[in-house]
Design a protein around this motif. Sequence first.
Motif, PDB file in Angstrom:
ATOM      1  N   ASP A   1      -7.282   3.991  11.479  1.00 47.39           N
ATOM      2  CA  ASP A   1      -7.372   3.250  10.173  1.00 47.39           C
ATOM      3  C   ASP A   1      -8.005   1.849  10.412  1.00 47.39           C
ATOM      4  O   ASP A   1      -8.633   1.295   9.673  1.00 47.39           O
TER       5      ASP A   1
ATOM      6  N   GLN B   1     -11.166   0.242   8.540  1.00 41.44           N
ATOM      7  CA  GLN B   1     -11.379  -0.692   7.467  1.00 41.44           C
ATOM      8  C   GLN B   1     -12.133  -1.889   8.085  1.00 41.44           C
ATOM      9  O   GLN B   1     -13.025  -2.386   7.184  1.00 41.44           O
TER      10      GLN B   1
ATOM     11  N   TRP C   1       0.616  -1.266  -0.035  1.00 39.47           N
ATOM     12  CA  TRP C   1      -0.036   0.043  -0.127  1.00 39.47           C
ATOM     13  C   TRP C   1       0.933   1.393   0.215  1.00 39.47           C
ATOM     14  O   TRP C   1       0.748   2.125  -0.722  1.00 39.47           O
TER      15      TRP C   1
ATOM     16  N   ASN D   1     -11.024   0.638  -9.953  1.00 40.03           N
ATOM     17  CA  ASN D   1     -11.759  -0.579  -9.274  1.00 40.03           C
ATOM     18  C   ASN D   1     -11.711  -2.151 -10.244  1.00 40.03           C
ATOM     19  O   ASN D   1     -11.601  -3.023  -9.707  1.00 40.03           O
TER      20      ASN D   1
ATOM     21  N   ASN E   1     -15.922  -0.857   7.341  1.00 37.88           N
ATOM     22  CA  ASN E   1     -16.199  -0.669   5.860  1.00 37.88           C
ATOM     23  C   ASN E   1     -15.792  -1.987   5.103  1.00 37.88           C
ATOM     24  O   ASN E   1     -15.768  -2.248   3.727  1.00 37.88           O
ATOM     25  N   ASP E   2     -15.212  -2.923   5.789  1.00 34.30           N
ATOM     26  CA  ASP E   2     -15.000  -4.562   5.466  1.00 34.30           C
ATOM     27  C   ASP E   2     -14.019  -4.083   4.052  1.00 34.30           C
ATOM     28  O   ASP E   2     -14.286  -4.713   3.011  1.00 34.30           O
ATOM     29  N   SER E   3     -12.891  -3.346   4.169  1.00 32.73           N
ATOM     30  CA  SER E   3     -12.233  -3.130   3.033  1.00 32.73           C
ATOM     31  C   SER E   3     -11.128  -3.545   2.924  1.00 32.73           C
ATOM     32  O   SER E   3     -10.146  -3.517   1.968  1.00 32.73           O
ATOM     33  N   ALA E   4     -10.390  -4.309   3.915  1.00 33.98           N
ATOM     34  CA  ALA E   4      -9.108  -5.106   3.978  1.00 33.98           C
ATOM     35  C   ALA E   4      -9.187  -6.509   4.558  1.00 33.98           C
ATOM     36  O   ALA E   4      -8.118  -6.829   5.242  1.00 33.98           O
TER      37      ALA E   4
ATOM     38  N   HIS F   1      -5.621   6.859  -5.944  1.00 33.10           N
ATOM     39  CA  HIS F   1      -6.936   6.666  -6.287  1.00 33.10           C
ATOM     40  C   HIS F   1      -7.750   7.258  -7.203  1.00 33.10           C
ATOM     41  O   HIS F   1      -8.727   6.908  -7.802  1.00 33.10           O
TER      42      HIS F   1
END
Length: 424
Positions: free
Chosen positions: A372, A376, A27, A234, A379-382, A287
């Motif tokens: 963070d 995360q 990242w 995406n 938002n269930d992003s990682a 992004h």
Amino acid sequence: MKRLSIVLHTHMPYVEGFGTWPFGEEWLWEAVATSYLPLLDVLDRQPGKVTLSITPVLADQLEAPGALERCLTFLREIRPASHALDEPDYPQLAYSAQRYVEAADALERRGDLIAAFRPHVSWTSAATHAVLPLLATDAGVRLQIETGIASHRARFGAWEGGFWLPECAHAPWIDHLLEEAGVHVTCVDWTNVGVADPRRTEAGIALVPLDRHGIDLVWDHQGYPSHGDYRDTNRLTPHAHQAWAVDGAPYDPERGHARAREDAARFVSDVTEGAVVAFDTELFGHHWHEGVAFLERVLELADVVPVEVAEPAAAPADIPPTSWGTGRDLRTWSAPRAGGLAWAQRRAELTALGAAASPRALRELLALQSSDWAFQIANDSAGEYPRARAEGHLSAFATALRDGSQDELRNLAPNLADWAFVQP
């Protein structure tokens, strides 16, 4: 020429040395390659206009021994190899592959990224990006604020009191702690409370409301980056490369960058005179691929000035806690979707208070307090990465508190050795 202020908040969680693909230090390497290096070129060409912050935890990583060497290996070896696997089926990836070559060249040329950013950084932030209103004690807030300020002064020199509140999270009860640390000005998101002009708190802090209309021109789901001409961040190839435009066509960089210049002119036309807008730095380039070109064109077309505050009126006494998260309050980090992490952070902070915690224990506490992980998780992003990281720091904190460990947690908060974590 329209006058406005742009605040860029530069932050990455402490991922250096903690995992690789799909979650971990890559990242950071991607942010270096796609955002920080291109942005530095723009800032060098347009100095003194943008109000720029770098979080101490990001600076810690950029200075960590071996970090930039591993970043260079990623850019010189790993990314070319992965491009080679996809390019036969997606020839438009030749453009993407060349960007990594250029990033590697730029990183070798600059070498020290902290030195490269030094002329441009004026604001600091809390040590590890904790949501300050959710901390349990004044001592915990002081640890985050004062460690952050000390980090800024050690790396960037003079500091005139500009401070980015992590997640733009503000509550009136932290104002006196900001003031006693020397903070003079910060930004707030008061979209939901109907206050649009800068206000001064009883403690003397100037609170500058962000212009939500101007931010949403870019940041909203229907904002500029959603246009079909831009590169789709995406939709990915089998080896995680971006080969398409948002409209589904093979990505055309000339078309994308032409759109960025058009949208920059539109932004300058539509934004409110005198607005203060803020963005995560990583939006530009990382992004939103064409975002750096957009930003440079805005700097050319508008009278962009650092955040300045005349003598503002007094702040209302009944302002609730605010942020730029969901609902403009603190629910992103404290609601059930965040897995109860805010309460685990508070328990650890209370446990450390007055316990003669070693620097290692305090570093683990700081790492645990990062906003963070809860973001995360919520938002269930990682995947499981943020939960594993939080649980790991909590366990290491307990171990260090129990055995008085003095060893270092990598390069995190290197100026912490003399800190006395006690409630005054």
